[in-house]
Enzyme design. Structure first.
Site, short mmCIF file in Angstrom:
data_model
loop_
_atom_site.label_atom_id
_atom_site.label_comp_id
_atom_site.label_asym_id
_atom_site.label_seq_id
_atom_site.Cartn_x
_atom_site.Cartn_y
_atom_site.Cartn_z
N LYS A 96 0.84 -1.20 0.00
CA LYS A 96 0.00 0.00 0.00
C LYS A 96 0.88 1.25 0.00
CE LYS A 96 -4.17 -1.69 2.26
NZ LYS A 96 -5.20 -1.46 3.26
N ARG A 97 1.99 1.13 0.69
CA ARG A 97 2.88 2.29 0.80
C ARG A 97 3.53 2.65 -0.52
NH1 ARG A 97 3.25 -0.32 5.31
NH2 ARG A 97 4.86 -1.70 4.49
#
Ligand code: GLU
Length: 507
Positions: A264-265
């Site tokens: 997600k990062r």
């Protein structure tokens, strides 16, 4: 055979990652193929990680992707409620069942005490595990006298319920993708099943709900494989071995270079979205881009995702969702991680864009025109789309490839001007204007005949006229065929553009 019931069980801890959409997709395909049911369960027992809006985002993302459910938090069903925080009361009795049969125990160690122990271990370069090797030296219902335990419970002293992992046992997980996976129980710890806040942990709630909701197959990401042995044990401790679902752990989605999990990062860092829809972080207001807003078609997005970890074993790559249902099989899901490939994502979208009819493309272009305050009739936009139908990779390209059908050029590409604009060009273009004026009706065939006659009379090649003409209309050397383009735009717009270009370049 057992009724097929599968579930997608995300935790609303943020926006759904495309890996999550793929998990939902494979569950959906599996259920549809086998005539089973597909359920959306929200696993929100970790209150500390709850993010407002995430549940809604998950539902909207899957709806946009065309992945629909038979039962779930948003549509109800025979096993409702489907949100774990609404099922809170259910879990305690199951934790008690394990306490009673001796496969779980109360632990009273405070987080501070455990931290201190962890630090001691670390100072000796060891890792602390609350488990078979250590539990008898800690503060729990196995080590404290019964009356003391009772008093502490009555007094509401902080406690958790932990599972009693057997000391040395080989636990076997049968995985439909990975085959037989065995784990030595010595590697597991006495995981917390029930927390001091009166909430179950993921492990307890997940297993209890899969059992109560009669889930037949658990299809989830590889990151959950380490939890599977504990889940297998829990089914045994509850005496539910016969009802235990089959497991399938899906390969990871990797970064394009294959170096690690697409997380997600990664956000927009790698130049492509990792989320299906745009997401605004409610705390930081940080915006992450989404496939929908970047101009991907849901059918292309889903087709691309299906191929990240699965293939049909044939050359065919384009599949509608229904075709995927027909072709999908869990046996063809690969064990190894799938590298995300942005070029391939573009390729899929381009394929689907090219297949659309002018009317379908117009429906995608019109909202872009409206945002730019450009007014044009539906018929006109459809004619434009017919000419550019295979030129757009993403939806916004429909405008980049067609703006000159709606707007006069603002400037002229200097490189092109330097190459094609000759001293005689303004006169040539000026002489051509009456030819256009006289062409009636102003349709491709007539423009073609009259233009050919004009260049023949002048004794010049077609390119000598067409290249500067294109520059006047488009502003550079791009765009569809000149005759088609002129016929659609119409002489009432083409002629002023020619005049304007002559003026501007002269000046
Ligand atoms: N709540 C877990 C997740 O967020 C579900 C894992 C599972 O499917 O068992 O992925």
């Amino acid at each position: 055979m057992r009724e097929v019931r599968v579930r997608f069980a995300p935790s609303p801890t943020g926006p759904l990652h495309i890996g999550g959409v793929r998990t939902a997709l494979y569950n959906y395909l599996f259920a549809r193929k086998l005539g089973g049911k597909f359920i959306l369960r929200i696993e929100d027992t970790d209150q500390g990680r709850f993010v407002p809006g995430a549940e809604q985002y998950i539902i909207e993302s899957l709806t946009w992707s065309g992945i629909h459910f038979d039962e779930g938090v948003h549509i109800g069903g025979p096993y409702a409620p489907y949100r774990q925080s609404d099922r809170k009361e259910i879990y305690h009795q199951y934790a008690l069942q394990l306490l009673q049969n001796g496969t779980a125990y109360y632990a009273f160690d405070t987080p501070e005490e455990l931290d201190a122990i962890r630090k001691q271990y670390e100072s000796r370069k060891e890792t602390f595990q609350y488990g078979p090797q250590t539990r008898m030296g800690l503060k729990n219902s196995l080590t404290l006298p019964e009356n003391e335990v009772k008093e502490m419970l009555d007094a509401g002293v902080h406690n958790v319920i932990r599972v009693t992992i057997p000391e040395h046992e080989t636990i076997t997980v049968h995985d439909l993708i990975r085959g037989v996976v065995t784990v030595d129980s010595a590697l597991l710890d006495d995981k917390v099943l029930y927390k001091s806040d009166g909430m179950p942990t993921y492990h307890l709630a997940n297993v209890v709900d899969d059992y109560l909701m009669k889930i037949s197959h658990v299809i989830r990401g590889e990151e959950w494989l380490p939890s599977a042995p504990l889940h297998v044990l829990l089914y045994r401790f509850f005496g539910w071995e016969k009802e235990m679902p089959e497991f399938a752990h899906l390969p990871l989605l990797l970064k394009p270079d294959g170096n690690g999990k697409l997380s997600k990062r990664d956000g927009d860092r790698l130049g492509f979205p990792v989320f299906p829809l745009r997401w605004t972080d409610p705390k930081t207001n940080e915006v992450s881009s989404g496939y929908r807003e970047s101009g991907y078609l849901p059918e292309a997005f889903v087709n691309m995702l299906a191929f990240l970890g699965w293939n049909p074993g044939t050359e065919q790559e384009l599949f509608t969702l229904d075709e995927l249902v027909q072709e999908f099989s869990i046996e063809r899901v690969s064990k190894s991680g799938a590298k995300f490939d942005v070029e391939k994502a573009h390729w899929f979208n381009h394929q689907y864009m090219s297949k659309k009819t002018p009317a379908e493309l117009a429906a995608l272009l019109i909202p872009i025109l409206e945002l730019k305050n450009i007014k044009a009739s539906l018929e006109y936009v459809e004619q434009v789309c017919a000419l550019i139908h295979d030129r757009a990779v993403l939806i916004p390209d429909l405008f980049t490839q067609s703006h000159f059908f709606f707007l006069d050029p603002e400037s002229y590409d200097e490189k092109v001007v330097a190459k094609i604009w000759k001293t005689e060009t303004p006169t040539l273009l000026a002489e051509y204007i009456p030819v256009l004026e006289a062409t009636e009706p102003f349709i491709k065939e007539n423009i073609e005949i009259n233009t050919k006659e004009f260049v023949q009379n002048k004794g010049i090649g077609m390119g000598q006229l067409m290249n500067p003409l294109r520059l006047t209309v488009v502003g550079t050397n791009a765009g569809p065929g000149m005759m088609d383009m002129m016929a659609v735009i119409g002489k009432e717009f083409i002629i002023p553009r020619i005049r304007q270009c002559i003026e501007k370049i002269k000046g």
